[in-house]
Design a protein around this motif. Sequence first.
Motif, PDB file in Angstrom:
ATOM      1  N   TYR A 104      35.264  32.239-105.833  1.00 51.58           N
ATOM      2  CA  TYR A 104      35.902  33.144-106.796  1.00 51.58           C
ATOM      3  C   TYR A 104      35.163  33.119-108.136  1.00 51.58           C
ATOM      4  N   TYR A 105      34.688  31.939-108.536  1.00 47.47           N
ATOM      5  CA  TYR A 105      34.033  31.793-109.840  1.00 47.47           C
ATOM      6  C   TYR A 105      32.505  31.703-109.750  1.00 47.47           C
ATOM      7  N   GLU A 106      31.977  31.673-108.554  1.00 49.20           N
ATOM      8  CA  GLU A 106      30.552  31.385-108.333  1.00 49.20           C
ATOM      9  C   GLU A 106      29.619  32.276-109.163  1.00 49.20           C
ATOM     10  N   ASP A 107      29.833  33.571-109.118  1.00 50.60           N
ATOM     11  CA  ASP A 107      28.925  34.495-109.814  1.00 50.60           C
ATOM     12  C   ASP A 107      28.951  34.290-111.336  1.00 50.60           C
ATOM     13  N   ASP A 108      30.115  33.920-111.863  1.00 52.00           N
ATOM     14  CA  ASP A 108      30.233  33.693-113.302  1.00 52.00           C
ATOM     15  C   ASP A 108      29.335  32.536-113.756  1.00 52.00           C
ATOM     16  N   PHE A 109      29.248  31.506-112.925  1.00 48.44           N
ATOM     17  CA  PHE A 109      28.497  30.312-113.317  1.00 48.44           C
ATOM     18  C   PHE A 109      27.035  30.371-112.886  1.00 48.44           C
ATOM     19  N   ALA A 110      26.742  31.147-111.841  1.00 48.58           N
ATOM     20  CA  ALA A 110      25.363  31.213-111.343  1.00 48.58           C
ATOM     21  C   ALA A 110      24.388  31.674-112.415  1.00 48.58           C
ATOM     22  N   ARG A 111      24.834  32.553-113.294  1.00 51.32           N
ATOM     23  CA  ARG A 111      23.918  33.115-114.300  1.00 51.32           C
ATOM     24  C   ARG A 111      23.372  32.058-115.253  1.00 51.32           C
ATOM     25  N   PHE A 112      24.118  30.964-115.443  1.00 51.58           N
ATOM     26  CA  PHE A 112      23.618  29.901-116.329  1.00 51.58           C
ATOM     27  C   PHE A 112      22.418  29.174-115.720  1.00 51.58           C
ATOM     28  N   TYR A 113      22.222  29.363-114.436  1.00 54.31           N
ATOM     29  CA  TYR A 113      21.121  28.687-113.745  1.00 54.31           C
ATOM     30  C   TYR A 113      20.057  29.677-113.287  1.00 54.31           C
ATOM     31  N   GLU A 114      20.249  30.939-113.647  1.00 58.09           N
ATOM     32  CA  GLU A 114      19.271  31.982-113.337  1.00 58.09           C
ATOM     33  C   GLU A 114      18.591  32.514-114.598  1.00 58.09           C
ATOM     34  N   GLN A 115      19.294  32.438-115.716  1.00 57.44           N
ATOM     35  CA  GLN A 115      18.750  32.901-116.994  1.00 57.44           C
ATOM     36  C   GLN A 115      18.396  31.706-117.866  1.00 57.44           C
ATOM     37  N   ARG A 116      17.448  31.899-118.754  1.00 55.71           N
ATOM     38  CA  ARG A 116      17.053  30.822-119.658  1.00 55.71           C
ATOM     39  C   ARG A 116      17.706  31.001-121.030  1.00 55.71           C
ATOM     40  N   HIS A 117      18.167  29.904-121.563  1.00 54.36           N
ATOM     41  CA  HIS A 117      18.652  29.841-122.943  1.00 54.36           C
ATOM     42  C   HIS A 117      17.685  28.941-123.713  1.00 54.36           C
ATOM     43  N   ASP A 118      17.192  29.407-124.824  1.00 54.71           N
ATOM     44  CA  ASP A 118      16.261  28.589-125.603  1.00 54.71           C
ATOM     45  C   ASP A 118      16.945  27.366-126.195  1.00 54.71           C
ATOM     46  N   PHE A 119      18.163  27.562-126.686  1.00 59.42           N
ATOM     47  CA  PHE A 119      18.841  26.497-127.428  1.00 59.42           C
ATOM     48  C   PHE A 119      20.027  25.923-126.658  1.00 59.42           C
ATOM     49  N   LEU A 120      20.139  24.605-126.675  1.00 60.98           N
ATOM     50  CA  LEU A 120      21.225  23.906-125.996  1.00 60.98           C
ATOM     51  C   LEU A 120      22.585  24.348-126.526  1.00 60.98           C
ATOM     52  N   PHE A 121      22.704  24.495-127.833  1.00 60.05           N
ATOM     53  CA  PHE A 121      23.985  24.878-128.426  1.00 60.05           C
ATOM     54  C   PHE A 121      24.472  26.223-127.871  1.00 60.05           C
ATOM     55  N   ASP A 122      23.579  27.197-127.815  1.00 60.36           N
ATOM     56  CA  ASP A 122      23.954  28.523-127.302  1.00 60.36           C
ATOM     57  C   ASP A 122      24.364  28.450-125.832  1.00 60.36           C
ATOM     58  N   PHE A 123      23.624  27.665-125.073  1.00 59.44           N
ATOM     59  CA  PHE A 123      23.919  27.461-123.647  1.00 59.44           C
ATOM     60  C   PHE A 123      25.322  26.875-123.478  1.00 59.44           C
ATOM     61  N   ASN A 124      25.617  25.824-124.231  1.00 58.72           N
ATOM     62  CA  ASN A 124      26.921  25.166-124.126  1.00 58.72           C
ATOM     63  C   ASN A 124      28.063  26.067-124.589  1.00 58.72           C
ATOM     64  N   ILE A 125      27.835  26.834-125.651  1.00 59.61           N
ATOM     65  CA  ILE A 125      28.899  27.687-126.192  1.00 59.61           C
ATOM     66  C   ILE A 125      29.223  28.836-125.237  1.00 59.61           C
ATOM     67  N   GLU A 126      28.211  29.410-124.610  1.00 56.35           N
ATOM     68  CA  GLU A 126      28.490  30.476-123.629  1.00 56.35           C
ATOM     69  C   GLU A 126      29.328  29.945-122.473  1.00 56.35           C
ATOM     70  N   GLN A 127      29.043  28.721-122.050  1.00 52.65           N
ATOM     71  CA  GLN A 127      29.848  28.111-120.986  1.00 52.65           C
ATOM     72  C   GLN A 127      31.276  27.867-121.461  1.00 52.65           C
ATOM     73  N   LEU A 128      31.408  27.357-122.676  1.00 52.26           N
ATOM     74  CA  LEU A 128      32.739  27.095-123.232  1.00 52.26           C
ATOM     75  C   LEU A 128      33.571  28.372-123.247  1.00 52.26           C
ATOM     76  N   GLN A 129      32.979  29.467-123.689  1.00 50.41           N
ATOM     77  CA  GLN A 129      33.719  30.730-123.766  1.00 50.41           C
ATOM     78  C   GLN A 129      34.107  31.237-122.375  1.00 50.41           C
ATOM     79  N   LEU A 130      33.215  31.044-121.398  1.00 54.41           N
ATOM     80  CA  LEU A 130      33.544  31.424-120.024  1.00 54.41           C
ATOM     81  C   LEU A 130      34.681  30.555-119.482  1.00 54.41           C
ATOM     82  N   LEU A 131      34.615  29.262-119.735  1.00 54.01           N
ATOM     83  CA  LEU A 131      35.640  28.347-119.221  1.00 54.01           C
ATOM     84  C   LEU A 131      37.009  28.646-119.825  1.00 54.01           C
ATOM     85  N   LEU A 132      37.045  28.936-121.113  1.00 55.24           N
ATOM     86  CA  LEU A 132      38.317  29.311-121.743  1.00 55.24           C
ATOM     87  C   LEU A 132      38.878  30.573-121.082  1.00 55.24           C
ATOM     88  N   LYS A 133      37.990  31.518-120.795  1.00 51.75           N
ATOM     89  CA  LYS A 133      38.412  32.772-120.148  1.00 51.75           C
ATOM     90  C   LYS A 133      38.913  32.510-118.729  1.00 51.75           C
TER      91      LYS A 133
END
Length: 202
Positions: A101-130
Motif C-alpha cells: 500500500y505504501y511501497e510507491d511512496d517510499f520507493a522514490r527516496f531510493y530512486e531519486q538523489r537528494h544532495d542534502f541529508l536534511f532535505d532527504f530526512n524532511i521529505e520523509q518526515l512529511q510523508l510519514l506524517l501524511k
Amino acid sequence: MESSLLLPAFYLPPISYFHIIQQSEQPLLVERFEHYVKQTYRTRTKIATANGILDLIVPILHGVKEHIPMKDIRINYDFNWQRLHWLSIQTAYRSSPYFEYYEDDFARFYEQRHDFLFDFNIEQLQLLLKCMKINRSVAFTETYISPVEPLDYREVIHPKKPSLLEHPKPYYQVFEEKHGFLPDLSVVDLLFNQGPQSKSYL
C-alpha cells in the motif's frame, strides 16, 4: 520559541519520535543549524529483518571542517547505498500487511538523489506524517536554538540511550515468532505492519 516542540531531522525516525509528536499539541520546529552529530538517528534507522535488527546508515560526505551545520551535510553517493537500503526494506517488509500500500511512496527516496541529508530526512518526515494522518505543519529554525527544557528533544532520542517508550505495547511484526517483539524500531516498521492503525497506536 518556548511553545514549540524542538526536534532533529532523523532518517526514517524511530517510533518514539512520532510518539512525542502525537502526545504534544505544540507546533513542530525542526533544527537546521545544529552541528552534525555522528552515530545518531540523523543518518541511521533500525528495521526488523529475518536475522534480527538491521541498521541502515546513510553515508555522508565529510568536509574539512569539524563542525558542519546539519542543513549543509551532503549525502555521499560513491556507492549505491540506495539500492542496498531499498532491497533491505523490501526483503524485511514484503510480507507485512501494508507494505504494498505504501511501497510507491517510499520507493522514490531510493530512486531519486537528494544532495542534502536534511532535505532527504524532511521529505520523509512529511510523508510519514501524511501516511499516519497526523495533521501537523513543520517549521524550521532560522538560527541555532540554545538548549531549552522541557520541549527540546534534539539529544534525547539516541541509539545509545534508553528509549522514551518505557513500556511499549506490542503490535504484530513479521518476524515476531523468531525474535520476539522488537520495540522502538523505525516508524516504517509500525506503518507497514499496522497501516491506518499506526496513529492510534501512538
